[in-house]
Motif scaffolding. Structure first.
Motif, PDB file in Angstrom:
ATOM      1  N   ASN A  93       0.833  -1.201   0.000  1.00  0.00           N
ATOM      2  CA  ASN A  93       0.000   0.000   0.000  1.00  0.00           C
ATOM      3  C   ASN A  93       0.871   1.256   0.000  1.00  0.00           C
ATOM      4  O   ASN A  93       0.586   2.223  -0.707  1.00  0.00           O
ATOM      5  CB  ASN A  93      -0.928  -0.027   1.219  1.00  0.00           C
ATOM      6  CG  ASN A  93      -1.965   1.068   1.174  1.00  0.00           C
ATOM      7  OD1 ASN A  93      -2.077   1.800   0.201  1.00  0.00           O
ATOM      8  ND2 ASN A  93      -2.740   1.172   2.245  1.00  0.00           N
ATOM      9  N   ILE A  94       1.932   1.230   0.785  1.00  0.00           N
ATOM     10  CA  ILE A  94       2.842   2.377   0.845  1.00  0.00           C
ATOM     11  C   ILE A  94       3.539   2.563  -0.494  1.00  0.00           C
ATOM     12  O   ILE A  94       3.630   3.683  -1.012  1.00  0.00           O
ATOM     13  CB  ILE A  94       3.858   2.198   1.990  1.00  0.00           C
ATOM     14  CG1 ILE A  94       3.129   2.233   3.342  1.00  0.00           C
ATOM     15  CG2 ILE A  94       4.933   3.277   1.929  1.00  0.00           C
ATOM     16  CD1 ILE A  94       3.997   1.848   4.514  1.00  0.00           C
ATOM     17  N   LEU A  95       4.011   1.477  -1.097  1.00  0.00           N
ATOM     18  CA  LEU A  95       4.685   1.575  -2.396  1.00  0.00           C
ATOM     19  C   LEU A  95       3.742   2.073  -3.488  1.00  0.00           C
ATOM     20  O   LEU A  95       4.123   2.894  -4.324  1.00  0.00           O
ATOM     21  CB  LEU A  95       5.287   0.228  -2.786  1.00  0.00           C
ATOM     22  CG  LEU A  95       6.504  -0.215  -1.976  1.00  0.00           C
ATOM     23  CD1 LEU A  95       6.937  -1.613  -2.393  1.00  0.00           C
ATOM     24  CD2 LEU A  95       7.638   0.765  -2.154  1.00  0.00           C
ATOM     25  N   SER A  96       2.516   1.591  -3.477  1.00  0.00           N
ATOM     26  CA  SER A  96       1.565   2.062  -4.498  1.00  0.00           C
ATOM     27  C   SER A  96       1.196   3.522  -4.273  1.00  0.00           C
ATOM     28  O   SER A  96       0.991   4.270  -5.237  1.00  0.00           O
ATOM     29  CB  SER A  96       0.315   1.180  -4.517  1.00  0.00           C
ATOM     30  OG  SER A  96      -0.411   1.305  -3.317  1.00  0.00           O
ATOM     31  N   SER A  97       1.151   3.971  -3.033  1.00  0.00           N
ATOM     32  CA  SER A  97       0.882   5.384  -2.755  1.00  0.00           C
ATOM     33  C   SER A  97       2.025   6.268  -3.243  1.00  0.00           C
ATOM     34  O   SER A  97       1.796   7.341  -3.810  1.00  0.00           O
ATOM     35  CB  SER A  97       0.675   5.601  -1.257  1.00  0.00           C
ATOM     36  OG  SER A  97      -0.462   4.918  -0.806  1.00  0.00           O
ATOM     37  N   ILE A  98       3.251   5.815  -3.045  1.00  0.00           N
ATOM     38  CA  ILE A  98       4.414   6.573  -3.521  1.00  0.00           C
ATOM     39  C   ILE A  98       4.428   6.617  -5.054  1.00  0.00           C
ATOM     40  O   ILE A  98       4.683   7.660  -5.661  1.00  0.00           O
ATOM     41  CB  ILE A  98       5.717   5.973  -2.956  1.00  0.00           C
ATOM     42  CG1 ILE A  98       5.770   6.202  -1.453  1.00  0.00           C
ATOM     43  CG2 ILE A  98       6.942   6.563  -3.642  1.00  0.00           C
ATOM     44  CD1 ILE A  98       6.903   5.469  -0.765  1.00  0.00           C
TER      45      ILE A  98
END
Length: 64
Positions: free
Chosen positions: A14-19
């Motif tokens: 989720n963090i990687l996709s947000s970045i």
């Protein structure tokens, strides 16, 4: 730290996709800003160049 992230619903993907989404939006904004700036430049040229030409034409007839 992992417990806190899990408690609020974040996982590494989720963090990687947000970045990735953030960089994609910045990229899109960058090219859209260039397009926006180019249009304002052209609009300014359409207004300023005729005024400059008229001022040169009428200013040239005056003796210095």
């Amino acid at each position: 730290m992992g417990v806190v992230l899990a408690a609020i619903g974040f996982d590494p993907w989720n963090i990687l996709s947000s970045i990735q989404l953030l960089f994609r939006r910045l990229w899109d904004l960058g090219f859209d800003a260039i397009n926006w700036l180019w249009r304002y430049f052209l609009l300014g040229a359409v207004i300023v160049i005729p005024i400059w030409l008229l001022s040169r034409m009428f200013g040239a007839s005056r003796p210095r």
